[in-house]
Design a protein around this motif. Structure first.
Motif, PDB file in Angstrom:
ATOM      1  N   LYS A 627       0.832  -1.215   0.000  1.00 10.43           N
ATOM      2  CA  LYS A 627       0.000   0.000   0.000  1.00 10.43           C
ATOM      3  C   LYS A 627       0.862   1.259   0.000  1.00 10.43           C
ATOM      4  O   LYS A 627       0.604   2.213  -0.726  1.00 10.43           O
ATOM      5  CB  LYS A 627      -0.897   0.027   1.239  1.00 10.43           C
ATOM      6  CG  LYS A 627      -2.089  -0.895   1.244  1.00 10.43           C
ATOM      7  CD  LYS A 627      -2.804  -0.756   2.597  1.00 10.43           C
ATOM      8  CE  LYS A 627      -4.002  -1.666   2.704  1.00 10.43           C
ATOM      9  NZ  LYS A 627      -5.102  -1.200   1.853  1.00 10.43           N
ATOM     10  N   MET A 628       1.916   1.245   0.866  1.00 11.62           N
ATOM     11  CA  MET A 628       2.717   2.441   1.052  1.00 11.62           C
ATOM     12  C   MET A 628       3.560   2.772  -0.169  1.00 11.62           C
ATOM     13  O   MET A 628       3.992   3.917  -0.338  1.00 11.62           O
ATOM     14  CB  MET A 628       3.619   2.277   2.284  1.00 11.62           C
ATOM     15  CG  MET A 628       4.303   3.557   2.735  1.00 11.62           C
ATOM     16  SD  MET A 628       3.134   4.888   3.161  1.00 11.62           S
ATOM     17  CE  MET A 628       2.499   4.276   4.730  1.00 11.62           C
ATOM     18  N   SER A 629       3.786   1.797  -1.050  1.00 13.52           N
ATOM     19  CA  SER A 629       4.579   2.092  -2.240  1.00 13.52           C
ATOM     20  C   SER A 629       3.921   3.162  -3.100  1.00 13.52           C
ATOM     21  O   SER A 629       4.609   3.898  -3.822  1.00 13.52           O
ATOM     22  CB  SER A 629       4.791   0.821  -3.062  1.00 13.52           C
ATOM     23  OG  SER A 629       3.590   0.379  -3.676  1.00 13.52           O
ATOM     24  N   ILE A 630       2.611   3.282  -3.021  1.00 13.09           N
ATOM     25  CA  ILE A 630       1.905   4.266  -3.852  1.00 13.09           C
ATOM     26  C   ILE A 630       2.173   5.686  -3.364  1.00 13.09           C
ATOM     27  O   ILE A 630       2.695   6.517  -4.127  1.00 13.09           O
ATOM     28  CB  ILE A 630       0.400   3.946  -3.930  1.00 13.09           C
ATOM     29  CG1 ILE A 630       0.187   2.564  -4.556  1.00 13.09           C
ATOM     30  CG2 ILE A 630      -0.328   5.019  -4.741  1.00 13.09           C
ATOM     31  CD1 ILE A 630      -1.259   2.097  -4.531  1.00 13.09           C
ATOM     32  N   PRO A 631       1.845   6.054  -2.112  1.00  9.31           N
ATOM     33  CA  PRO A 631       2.148   7.431  -1.693  1.00  9.31           C
ATOM     34  C   PRO A 631       3.638   7.750  -1.697  1.00  9.31           C
ATOM     35  O   PRO A 631       4.021   8.906  -1.929  1.00  9.31           O
ATOM     36  CB  PRO A 631       1.558   7.517  -0.281  1.00  9.31           C
ATOM     37  CG  PRO A 631       1.378   6.114   0.175  1.00  9.31           C
ATOM     38  CD  PRO A 631       1.107   5.318  -1.067  1.00  9.31           C
ATOM     39  N   MET A 632       4.503   6.754  -1.461  1.00 11.84           N
ATOM     40  CA  MET A 632       5.942   7.046  -1.486  1.00 11.84           C
ATOM     41  C   MET A 632       6.384   7.466  -2.883  1.00 11.84           C
ATOM     42  O   MET A 632       7.129   8.440  -3.054  1.00 11.84           O
ATOM     43  CB  MET A 632       6.746   5.845  -0.992  1.00 11.84           C
ATOM     44  CG  MET A 632       6.597   5.590   0.503  1.00 11.84           C
ATOM     45  SD  MET A 632       7.580   4.194   1.115  1.00 11.84           S
ATOM     46  CE  MET A 632       9.220   4.937   1.186  1.00 11.84           C
ATOM     47  N   CYS A 633       5.931   6.761  -3.908  1.00 11.46           N
ATOM     48  CA  CYS A 633       6.308   7.138  -5.271  1.00 11.46           C
ATOM     49  C   CYS A 633       5.586   8.394  -5.738  1.00 11.46           C
ATOM     50  O   CYS A 633       6.152   9.205  -6.478  1.00 11.46           O
ATOM     51  CB  CYS A 633       6.057   5.981  -6.235  1.00 11.46           C
ATOM     52  SG  CYS A 633       7.379   4.741  -6.212  1.00 11.46           S
ATOM     53  N   LEU A 634       4.353   8.579  -5.315  1.00 10.35           N
ATOM     54  CA  LEU A 634       3.651   9.822  -5.661  1.00 10.35           C
ATOM     55  C   LEU A 634       4.370  11.027  -5.075  1.00 10.35           C
ATOM     56  O   LEU A 634       4.512  12.063  -5.736  1.00 10.35           O
ATOM     57  CB  LEU A 634       2.207   9.769  -5.158  1.00 10.35           C
ATOM     58  CG  LEU A 634       1.255   8.842  -5.908  1.00 10.35           C
ATOM     59  CD1 LEU A 634      -0.097   8.772  -5.203  1.00 10.35           C
ATOM     60  CD2 LEU A 634       1.068   9.292  -7.361  1.00 10.35           C
ATOM     61  N   SER A 635       4.836  10.911  -3.835  1.00 11.42           N
ATOM     62  CA  SER A 635       5.548  12.021  -3.196  1.00 11.42           C
ATOM     63  C   SER A 635       6.826  12.346  -3.952  1.00 11.42           C
ATOM     64  O   SER A 635       7.174  13.518  -4.126  1.00 11.42           O
ATOM     65  CB  SER A 635       5.872  11.672  -1.739  1.00 11.42           C
ATOM     66  OG  SER A 635       4.693  11.532  -0.981  1.00 11.42           O
TER      67      SER A 635
END
Length: 943
Positions: A627-635
């Motif tokens: 799940k966290m891979s999404i906001p980390m790459c978006l950031s």
């Protein structure tokens, strides 16, 4: 030199990462909190209130492009120099430094691509209370208030941003240490008293006034000594201990702080890298977000702890405006985020308050005023550059683990992909491929014929990546070490010797990549005659470049290590940036400047996007990490670094088959697509989980390959414009508040919306489809859905919810082969998703896929438009010169009615009827074999 370690100590140091890997979570005690960081604690102890700084308006000087003004701290009378610049592209630069520092303070070099172009500054108004400057754009002004010092940027009646409105500007000036001052005072006092005795022995009592003056001088010196004592009483100002590590601070306290307030703003983003939500959280009552590149094993989620990279850029967003703050400082930095209220126009508004705290350097801030998200991306790109344009193959699938055992293992894995009909482009080798962790070498037994191995891959049009880390084994027989040592290129310790620490090879030296000469030498080592066994299909991975020092404080380098004139504390967050820069330059140089490089880095800083890709580090095989891979790459995308991905399957631990499949499905739609795993995990090549799961993984990877033309086009635009490839929904729908906090789905460009399945046992997901009046098409079923709704989507294990925006044209290649290069001349299928207004638009970009020849106009760039029943291809770059063997084999229209005829017209005036099929239930029209060259002029008319 680092202290010697006995054999048992060495064993523990080498095993430390493995021990961490089998623990359940990171050991937080190995890393500082703000309370354990002396400068952060000192700064955070300063509470909001009236600032002690005031502007000395009589010192104001204004040239055509720069305003300077002195500030004075009324508490200690220290003066600062404020510099203001109005920059092209609606930006403002604010610099604050000591007016007369004891020695120069560090100013970050090499991150800005050039000196930012300025525009004229003009004074609109001035009185004893302050100055008003024009910022050129519409009604934007910058107001300098004198007492207390404060900056406000306003647009008409609205305050966009306030600086030091909370009074948290703190600038710890360079000073002499108390014992140094005391020594000088003692010497001076002793000399004075000797003179007094001599005077008194030769003069009469009527001359006693002179003695009283001397006594006054002595008293003043005593007051100075007392003042110095008060300064030193604060903990950690001159030395600091964390666990067993001592940090001497010969320059004393040098930290800086400044606050920024955003009236009317509730959503702020950016400042990666953190394993946290896309929207930044309030840090009130907890630790600030920390920016300090660290080797953190199995990091925790939803935590503001520092990770491997640091980009000091923060974006604010409302429905009315997007803005950005770029805090150009490479020292350890903490960012506090809070909320308060402000009053504008008689009404109270929510306000976000951001405070930046850095250990050293100067205040150098770029305020990017937008107003649209795309404007902020362009503004930041103009400062630090755009995402490098990767070779096309780098956007395909990468297979990695720590470690493939030997050449036979590499061949078996390579053959396994062919046997199971799964495409891939790169196979990776971790540290075990080297001769005893000596980088630029090969294990003489396990990888004795590297050229033969690489040639076998090249014959299949595949490539390899090997790891080259920046810790160098201290070994007199190792060429790399001998040359770095003889040239004096190692970082020094505070006593002047070469700094040494422990890492994978054992005792290791750390090259000083801040030196241009060291970077040039490092780049030269990638030449084919220097890196023995290397070939043109070998690329590079820079790991452990925070830098990682197993026996150092917080698993990194001592801050009092020395880089020429500067301490490591000044440059720490730049180290990985420089390593990747030198490596990328080496890969370019080895080809004579012809071939584009591919370099993956773990540590990064602002500007790292210019040199390659990053990944989110040592994640774990857990659903939360997926799940966290999404906001980390978006950031990361929001601050310029588009080429981001997470280790598919998780680096630590063992994924269940379900988790592994879902991770492949998510990773196939993230920019950098690589599977990777820890040494101690069971093998997890895609075919090891049964035929059913193999088929699911194969399908996910194949979807990636069919979309490579679209991915390549997106990266071309990112390189040209600075716009992110993977972006939050609010970037394209900035006025829609429903999108502001969404982080479980994302857009690729503006035309593909992806909502990966990231929950165990999920039977459905709810995707938000944005856009009033817009339509979205499921790319698998072609079903049309209205925008501005939450859509529940039932899912099975083969579901990857992806939607194409109505009004777009996306190019695909549907003949998937074993690697991207094998597909180079294959034909295209165009997917035309028609808007509610019956129109669509897209692009097709083609070049050779690997050289810099696109900079010489050697590419094809076509605009594809559909309106009034006609699809046409027109040239976006008439001056370009490039040809392709690829052609258009199919055109698929979504959301149209059945035509009577479909007619192809080419540039020579010829016409031909096209065969087609139409499915009325899905409004899907498929035209077969237009047969035109992908670079040609043509139209297709539906009647």
């Amino acid at each position: 030199m680092a202290a010697p370690i006995d054999r048992m100590g060495l064993l523990l140091v080498i095993l430390l990462p493995v021990l961490f890997s089998i623990s359940h979570a990171v050991d937080r005690s190995n890393f500082k909190t703000c309370d354990k960081s002396a400068f952060c604690k000192r700064q955070r102890d300063v509470k909001p209130g009236q600032s002690p700084y005031r502007a000395l308006l009589e010192t104001l000087e204004l040239s055509n492009t720069r305003l300077t003004l002195q500030l004075i701290n009324d508490n200690n009378k220290v003066r600062l120099l404020l510099e203001l610049y109005r920059l092209q592209g609606n930006m403002t630069r604010v610099k604050i430094n000591e007016l007369k520092p004891l020695k120069p303070r560090y100013e970050v070099p090499d991150v800005l691509v050039k000196d930012p172009p300025t525009e004229p500054l003009s004074v609109l108004d001035r009185d004893e209370n302050g100055v008003v400057l024009s910022l050129g754009a519409d009604s934007q002004r910058l107001i300098i208030s004198a007492r207390p010092f404060r900056l406000d940027i306003v647009d008409g009646p609205n305050v966009l941003l306030s600086i030091n409105s909370r009074g948290l500007l703190v600038f710890e000036q360079l000073r002499l240490r108390k014992d140094t001052i005391s020594h000088k005072i003692t010497s001076t006092v002793g000399s004075m008293w000797d003179k007094i005795k001599n005077v008194f022995s030769s003069k009469s009592e009527t001359d006693s006034e002179g003695g009283e003056d001397v006594e006054q001088n002595v008293a003043e010196k005593g007051e100075e000594e007392e003042e110095a004592k008060e300064e030193e009483d604060q903990p950690g100002m001159w030395e600091e201990t964390f666990k067993s590590h001592s940090d001497g601070k010969p320059n004393g306290p040098t930290s800086i702080s400044l606050d920024f307030s955003f009236p009317g703003v509730e959503h702020v983003y950016g400042i990666p890298e953190h394993a946290d939500t896309l929207k930044l959280k309030s840090t009130e009552g907890g630790d600030p977000y920390r920016l300090y590149n660290l080797d953190v094993f199995q990091y925790e989620l939803n935590n503001p702890m520092a990770l491997y990279g640091a980009v000091p850029v923060l974006l604010s967003h409302t429905a009315e405006r997007t803005m950005g703050i770029f805090w150009l400082n490479a020292a350890e930095t903490w960012v506090d985020i809070g909320s308060s209220a402000s009053v504008q126009g008689g009404s109270e508004k929510s306000q976000t308050d951001v405070r930046w705290i850095s250990e050293s350097g100067i205040i150098d801030v770029f305020v990017m005023l937008g107003p649209r998200p795309t404007d902020v991306f362009s503004q930041y790109a103009s400062l630090t550059g755009t995402q490098s344009f990767p070779p096309l193959a780098a956007l395909a699938y990468h297979q990695c683990r720590w470690n493939y055992n030997d050449q036979e293992d590499v061949k078996a894995v390579d053959d396994g992909f062919d046997e199971h009909d799964i495409p891939y482009d790169f196979i990776w080798l971790d540290i075990e491929h080297t001769d005893g962790k000596r980088y630029f070498t090969w294990d003489p037994l396990k990888f004795s014929q590297p050229r033969e191995m690489l040639q076998n891959l090249m014959d299949k049009k595949r490539k390899m990546v090997t790891i080259v880390d920046p810790h160098i084994k201290v070994d007199s027989g190792y060429k790399i070490h001998k040359e770095i040592s003889s040239k004096g290129f190692y970082i020094k310790n505070k006593d002047g010797g070469d700094y040494e620490g422990w890492c994978w090879p054992g005792n290791a030296g750390y090259p000083d990549f801040t030196k241009p000469e060291m970077r040039a030498w490092w780049a030269s080592m990638f030449a084919y005659d220097q890196y023995e066994g290397s070939m043109e299909n070998l690329y590079t991975w820079n790991d452990m470049n925070e830098p990682s020092v197993f026996n150092g404080p917080e698993v990194t380098m001592h801050k009092d290590a020395v880089h020429g004139a500067w301490e490591h504390r000044d440059v720490h967050n730049l180290y990985g940036f420089y390593v990747q820069m030198a490596t990328a330059q080496g890969l370019i140089q080895r080809s004579g400047g012809v071939e584009r490089p591919f370099v993956l880095t773990r540590a990064f800083f602002a500007g790292s996007q210019r040199y390659g890709a990053v990944w989110t580090g040592d994640n774990a095989a857990e659903w939360g990490h997926l799940k966290m891979s999404i906001p980390m790459c978006l950031s990361l995308g929001l601050v310029g670094i588009s080429f981001c991905g997470a280790d598919v399957g998780g680096f630590f631990k063992t994924p269940s088959p379900e988790l592994l499949v879902r991770w492949y499905q998510a990773g196939a739609y993230q920019p950098f697509f690589r599977a990777h795993a820890h040494l101690d995990t069971p093998r997890r090549e895609p075919w090891l989980f049964g035929p059913e799961n193999t088929a699911l993984i194969r399908e996910a990877v194949r979807q990636r390959y069919t979309l490579l033309p679209y991915w390549y086009q997106l990266f071309y635009h990112a390189h040209r414009t600075g716009q992110p490839v993977m972006r939050p929904l609010w970037v394209e729908y900035p006025e829609n508040a429903a999108t502001f906090a969404i982080e479980d789905e994302f857009l690729l460009g503006k035309d593909l919306l992806v909502h990966p399945v990231t929950d165990e046992g999920s039977r459905g997901v709810t995707a938000y489809l944005p856009g009033d009046g817009e339509v979205w098409y499921d790319v698998h079923t072609y079903k049309k859905h209205q925008g501005n709704q939450n859509l529940y989507i039932p899912v099975t294990m083969n579901s990857i919810p992806v939607f194409q925006r109505g009004g777009s044209v996306i190019s695909r290649k549907e003949r998937v082969r074993r690697s991207s290069l094998c597909m180079q001349d294959d034909p295209y299928t165009l997917y035309v998703a028609v808007s509610a207004q019956g129109t669509a638009e897209g692009e097709l970009y083609i070049d050779d896929g690997h050289t810099f020849n696109y900079e010489k106009q050697q590419f094809i760039h076509r605009r594809l438009t559909f309106a009034e029943g006609t699809l046409s291809s027109s040239n976006l770059s008439p001056d370009s010169q490039f040809s392709t063997a690829s052609w258009i084999e199919r055109v698929v229209f979504m959301g149209v009615t059945k035509p009577n005829t479909a007619t192809l017209r080419t540039a020579d005036g010829s016409e031909s009827a096209l065969e087609f099929e139409f499915d009325p239930s899905s409004e899907l029209l498929s035209l077969r074999k237009p047969g035109v060259n992908a670079g040609a002029e043509w139209t297709i008319q539906l009647r």
